[in-house]
Design a protein around this motif. Structure first.
Motif, PDB file in Angstrom:
ATOM      1  N   THR A 294     -18.463   0.535  -7.363  1.00 25.59           N
ATOM      2  CA  THR A 294     -17.187  -0.149  -7.527  1.00 25.59           C
ATOM      3  C   THR A 294     -16.301   0.114  -6.323  1.00 25.59           C
ATOM      4  O   THR A 294     -16.202   1.250  -5.849  1.00 25.59           O
ATOM      5  CB  THR A 294     -16.464   0.345  -8.800  1.00 25.59           C
ATOM      6  OG1 THR A 294     -17.301   0.106  -9.923  1.00 25.59           O
ATOM      7  CG2 THR A 294     -15.147  -0.384  -8.988  1.00 25.59           C
ATOM      8  N   ILE A 295     -15.674  -0.928  -5.814  1.00 26.89           N
ATOM      9  CA  ILE A 295     -14.729  -0.793  -4.699  1.00 26.89           C
ATOM     10  C   ILE A 295     -13.347  -0.520  -5.268  1.00 26.89           C
ATOM     11  O   ILE A 295     -12.832  -1.292  -6.102  1.00 26.89           O
ATOM     12  CB  ILE A 295     -14.707  -2.076  -3.839  1.00 26.89           C
ATOM     13  CG1 ILE A 295     -16.117  -2.410  -3.339  1.00 26.89           C
ATOM     14  CG2 ILE A 295     -13.749  -1.919  -2.671  1.00 26.89           C
ATOM     15  CD1 ILE A 295     -16.749  -1.352  -2.480  1.00 26.89           C
ATOM     16  N   ASP A 296     -12.722   0.573  -4.832  1.00 26.66           N
ATOM     17  CA  ASP A 296     -11.409   0.947  -5.366  1.00 26.66           C
ATOM     18  C   ASP A 296     -10.381  -0.162  -5.181  1.00 26.66           C
ATOM     19  O   ASP A 296      -9.502  -0.366  -6.025  1.00 26.66           O
ATOM     20  CB  ASP A 296     -10.911   2.221  -4.670  1.00 26.66           C
ATOM     21  CG  ASP A 296     -11.769   3.428  -5.030  1.00 26.66           C
ATOM     22  OD1 ASP A 296     -12.531   3.340  -6.007  1.00 26.66           O
ATOM     23  OD2 ASP A 296     -11.680   4.456  -4.320  1.00 26.66           O
ATOM     24  N   ALA A 297     -10.476  -0.885  -4.059  1.00 23.81           N
ATOM     25  CA  ALA A 297      -9.487  -1.924  -3.760  1.00 23.81           C
ATOM     26  C   ALA A 297      -9.545  -3.083  -4.747  1.00 23.81           C
ATOM     27  O   ALA A 297      -8.586  -3.853  -4.859  1.00 23.81           O
ATOM     28  CB  ALA A 297      -9.698  -2.448  -2.329  1.00 23.81           C
ATOM     29  N   TRP A 298     -10.656  -3.227  -5.482  1.00 21.05           N
ATOM     30  CA  TRP A 298     -10.727  -4.277  -6.493  1.00 21.05           C
ATOM     31  C   TRP A 298      -9.628  -4.094  -7.547  1.00 21.05           C
ATOM     32  O   TRP A 298      -9.093  -5.068  -8.067  1.00 21.05           O
ATOM     33  CB  TRP A 298     -12.086  -4.246  -7.197  1.00 21.05           C
ATOM     34  CG  TRP A 298     -13.219  -4.778  -6.368  1.00 21.05           C
ATOM     35  CD1 TRP A 298     -13.119  -5.448  -5.184  1.00 21.05           C
ATOM     36  CD2 TRP A 298     -14.607  -4.689  -6.675  1.00 21.05           C
ATOM     37  NE1 TRP A 298     -14.372  -5.779  -4.723  1.00 21.05           N
ATOM     38  CE2 TRP A 298     -15.307  -5.322  -5.621  1.00 21.05           C
ATOM     39  CE3 TRP A 298     -15.336  -4.141  -7.725  1.00 21.05           C
ATOM     40  CZ2 TRP A 298     -16.699  -5.430  -5.587  1.00 21.05           C
ATOM     41  CZ3 TRP A 298     -16.718  -4.235  -7.699  1.00 21.05           C
ATOM     42  CH2 TRP A 298     -17.388  -4.872  -6.652  1.00 21.05           C
ATOM     43  N   LEU A 299      -9.311  -2.840  -7.842  1.00 21.32           N
ATOM     44  CA  LEU A 299      -8.313  -2.556  -8.873  1.00 21.32           C
ATOM     45  C   LEU A 299      -6.922  -2.993  -8.452  1.00 21.32           C
ATOM     46  O   LEU A 299      -6.018  -3.108  -9.292  1.00 21.32           O
ATOM     47  CB  LEU A 299      -8.309  -1.052  -9.187  1.00 21.32           C
ATOM     48  CG  LEU A 299      -9.651  -0.489  -9.687  1.00 21.32           C
ATOM     49  CD1 LEU A 299      -9.566   1.020  -9.821  1.00 21.32           C
ATOM     50  CD2 LEU A 299     -10.037  -1.126 -11.014  1.00 21.32           C
ATOM     51  N   LEU A 300      -6.719  -3.234  -7.152  1.00 21.77           N
ATOM     52  CA  LEU A 300      -5.423  -3.698  -6.650  1.00 21.77           C
ATOM     53  C   LEU A 300      -5.288  -5.216  -6.727  1.00 21.77           C
ATOM     54  O   LEU A 300      -4.204  -5.754  -6.513  1.00 21.77           O
ATOM     55  CB  LEU A 300      -5.220  -3.250  -5.195  1.00 21.77           C
ATOM     56  CG  LEU A 300      -5.246  -1.738  -4.941  1.00 21.77           C
ATOM     57  CD1 LEU A 300      -5.192  -1.459  -3.444  1.00 21.77           C
ATOM     58  CD2 LEU A 300      -4.085  -1.063  -5.654  1.00 21.77           C
ATOM     59  N   PRO A 302      -4.849  -8.690  -8.414  1.00 21.42           N
ATOM     60  CA  PRO A 302      -4.357  -9.230  -9.692  1.00 21.42           C
ATOM     61  C   PRO A 302      -5.469  -9.979 -10.435  1.00 21.42           C
ATOM     62  O   PRO A 302      -6.204 -10.782  -9.856  1.00 21.42           O
ATOM     63  CB  PRO A 302      -3.240 -10.198  -9.258  1.00 21.42           C
ATOM     64  CG  PRO A 302      -2.802  -9.707  -7.908  1.00 21.42           C
ATOM     65  CD  PRO A 302      -4.038  -9.151  -7.268  1.00 21.42           C
ATOM     66  N   GLY A 303      -5.613  -9.701 -11.707  1.00 23.72           N
ATOM     67  CA  GLY A 303      -6.581 -10.398 -12.535  1.00 23.72           C
ATOM     68  C   GLY A 303      -7.952  -9.756 -12.596  1.00 23.72           C
ATOM     69  O   GLY A 303      -8.822 -10.237 -13.349  1.00 23.72           O
ATOM     70  N   PHE A 304      -8.166  -8.654 -11.842  1.00 17.20           N
ATOM     71  CA  PHE A 304      -9.502  -8.049 -11.821  1.00 17.20           C
ATOM     72  C   PHE A 304      -9.848  -7.441 -13.184  1.00 17.20           C
ATOM     73  O   PHE A 304     -10.940  -7.665 -13.718  1.00 17.20           O
ATOM     74  CB  PHE A 304      -9.582  -6.980 -10.730  1.00 17.20           C
ATOM     75  CG  PHE A 304     -10.861  -6.188 -10.765  1.00 17.20           C
ATOM     76  CD1 PHE A 304     -12.051  -6.773 -10.368  1.00 17.20           C
ATOM     77  CD2 PHE A 304     -10.881  -4.876 -11.217  1.00 17.20           C
ATOM     78  CE1 PHE A 304     -13.244  -6.061 -10.402  1.00 17.20           C
ATOM     79  CE2 PHE A 304     -12.060  -4.151 -11.262  1.00 17.20           C
ATOM     80  CZ  PHE A 304     -13.248  -4.750 -10.856  1.00 17.20           C
ATOM     81  N   GLN A 382       1.142  -9.558   2.982  1.00 14.77           N
ATOM     82  CA  GLN A 382       0.665  -8.708   4.083  1.00 14.77           C
ATOM     83  C   GLN A 382       0.597  -7.245   3.652  1.00 14.77           C
ATOM     84  O   GLN A 382      -0.382  -6.546   3.926  1.00 14.77           O
ATOM     85  CB  GLN A 382       1.576  -8.847   5.296  1.00 14.77           C
ATOM     86  CG  GLN A 382       1.150  -7.993   6.482  1.00 14.77           C
ATOM     87  CD  GLN A 382       2.247  -7.846   7.517  1.00 14.77           C
ATOM     88  OE1 GLN A 382       3.338  -8.379   7.351  1.00 14.77           O
ATOM     89  NE2 GLN A 382       1.965  -7.113   8.581  1.00 14.77           N
ATOM     90  N   LYS A 383       1.622  -6.777   2.956  1.00 16.89           N
ATOM     91  CA  LYS A 383       1.636  -5.386   2.504  1.00 16.89           C
ATOM     92  C   LYS A 383       0.479  -5.117   1.536  1.00 16.89           C
ATOM     93  O   LYS A 383      -0.159  -4.069   1.592  1.00 16.89           O
ATOM     94  CB  LYS A 383       2.966  -5.068   1.826  1.00 16.89           C
ATOM     95  CG  LYS A 383       4.146  -4.992   2.797  1.00 16.89           C
ATOM     96  CD  LYS A 383       5.421  -4.624   2.063  1.00 16.89           C
ATOM     97  CE  LYS A 383       6.603  -4.550   3.027  1.00 16.89           C
ATOM     98  NZ  LYS A 383       7.871  -4.235   2.318  1.00 16.89           N
ATOM     99  N   LEU A 384       0.217  -6.080   0.651  1.00 14.53           N
ATOM    100  CA  LEU A 384      -0.861  -5.903  -0.316  1.00 14.53           C
ATOM    101  C   LEU A 384      -2.219  -5.869   0.394  1.00 14.53           C
ATOM    102  O   LEU A 384      -3.078  -5.026   0.075  1.00 14.53           O
ATOM    103  CB  LEU A 384      -0.829  -7.033  -1.351  1.00 14.53           C
ATOM    104  CG  LEU A 384      -1.905  -6.985  -2.446  1.00 14.53           C
ATOM    105  CD1 LEU A 384      -1.789  -5.688  -3.243  1.00 14.53           C
ATOM    106  CD2 LEU A 384      -1.791  -8.189  -3.371  1.00 14.53           C
TER     107      LEU A 384
END
Length: 432
Positions: A294-300, A302-304, A382-384
């Protein structure tokens, strides 16, 4: 010739009668003149034979036969030889050494043969472009035919003082700066180690700490990597084994690892030389399916979480439910990662380009209300994206990135490749 005149050396059959009889004759003459030694005659004569092979270089024949066998066995494209002890070279000698007439070569004669080096390549594998000869090195520029990649292969031998080594490092750095777009491999006998653990049994080496520091700075300055070593920890041995060092090193650029990511230096058995031959290879074993991560960034994104819950409720499995569930979820997440999560580097560039366009317009005239809102939305995006990229790179390069990474993407991409190389299973030993 009788079988007793031939000895086995690995896969080589080497005639040693003349060398052995010469060494024995010299020692017997020495004993008649009053020389003595606390060591057994057989051991002493063996050391004299090894010194004879080393000091005569390619002139002695034994080293040439060994190299010829190694070139043929490995199917080499490019060969770098140090300390050949020869002031003049010819096509005929290269053809004989390689066993083929389609060979190109450059020879650095050193000083009266001392410090002489030879770089050779097969013309069907490497297309020569140019070369530079300096004190202690040969740099050959050419095209690697199989990969269509422009390379610089540097053959190094330096045995002088620290100032001599520093002068060579500076010369190589200058060449590196003028050939930054090429793929680099710098190899040979640097006559220096990277840490004190790479040298054992050597006493009274006063400049060792400074030499190590300067050598590591040379490597870091030129963004090169000391690729993983397989086989032996040391590459040079004193004839009686009391001293050993890793004096021979293979350094490659980040571009080299992009082209050949599984590169390693395979140290060969020490047979007729005090230095071990090194073969550079890049090949990967198929260890079967890779584990799902699992890629941690997936949790960031929306909708994951909602996506996972939705897919979870739609799966109908029987039998080994966990296995089938994993396979189905893995496939769906791969598709989602490709179509929705996307390439964040590309997204970041698109966002920055649009922000720059709005900033330029704002400098010349006032933006409309909708354009101002769009810029705020882009800045938030951009920040996200930056946060996702930071999470991705942190997960791949772990905590070392915090200390050294900063915004140097080339550094931490190199670090990721190094970590993959270091963690790779190189083999499994079963019952010796």
């Amino acid at each position: 010739m009788s079988d007793s005149e031939i000895v086995e050396c690995g896969n080589n059959r080497i005639r040693k009668k003349c060398v052995e009889s010469e060494s024995t004759r010299i020692w017997n003459l020495g004993k008649n003149l009053g020389a003595s030694s606390s060591r057994e005659d057989g051991i002493l004569i063996k050391e004299m034979e090894l010194l004879e092979v080393r000091d005569r270089g390619l002139e002695g024949g034994i080293k040439a036969k060994y190299l010829k066998h190694l070139i043929a066995m490995e199917g080499a494209d490019f060969v770098c030889i140090q300390e050949i002890k020869v002031t003049e070279f010819s096509d005929r000698r290269c053809f004989d050494l390689w066993g083929d007439s389609k060979v190109g070569w450059v020879h650095n004669e050193g000083v009266n043969g001392v410090g002489s080096t030879l770089s050779m390549w097969h013309k069907e594998a490497f297309i020569y472009s140019s070369h530079v000869i300096g004190r202690g090195f040969i740099a050959v520029v050419g095209l690697h035919s199989k990969s269509n990649c422009l390379c610089v292969i540097v053959n190094v031998y330096v045995a002088g003082s620290l100032s001599d080594k520093a002068a060579m490092w500076d010369a190589l750095s200058a060449i590196r700066n003028s050939h930054q777009n090429e793929v680099w491999c710098c190899c040979g006998d640097f006559n220096v180690v990277r840490c004190v653990e790479e040298r054992k049994g050597v006493e009274g080496y006063s400049n060792q700490k400074k030499e190590i520091k300067d050598f590591n700075e040379f490597i870091d300055k030129n963004l090169m990597v000391d690729i993983p070593i397989v086989g032996k920890k040391f590459t040079w041995y004193k004839s009686d084994g009391s001293s050993k060092s890793r004096l021979d090193t293979i350094l490659v650029s980040e571009e080299w690892l992009q082209m050949w990511p599984m590169s390693k230096q395979y140290v060969q058995p020490r047979e007729v030389l005090d230095h071990c031959a090194i073969v550079v290879k890049s090949w990967a074993k198929d260890w079967g399916p890779k584990p799902f991560k699992t890629i941690d960034a997936w949790l960031l994104e929306p909708g994951f979480k909602e996506l996972v819950k939705e897919k979870w409720n739609t799966y109908e499995v029987q039998g080994n439910g966990i296995s089938k569930f994993k396979d189905k979820l893995k496939g769906d997440l791969k598709e989602w990662n490709k179509s929705v999560f996307g390439n964040h580097e590309d997204n970041r560039r698109k966002i920055m380009k649009e922000i720059q366009k709005l900033d330029t317009k704002d400098a010349n005239c006032d933006l409309l209300e909708g354009e101002n809102m769009r810029r705020l939305e882009l800045l938030s995006q951009q920040k996200l994206v930056e946060k996702k990229l930071e999470s991705l790179n942190r997960q791949k390069a772990r905590s070392i990135w915090f200390k050294y990474g900063d915004a140097n993407t080339k550094y931490y991409h190199s670090l990721m490749r190094w970590r993959r190389l270091r963690n790779e299973i190189k083999g499994v030993e079963v019952d010796n």
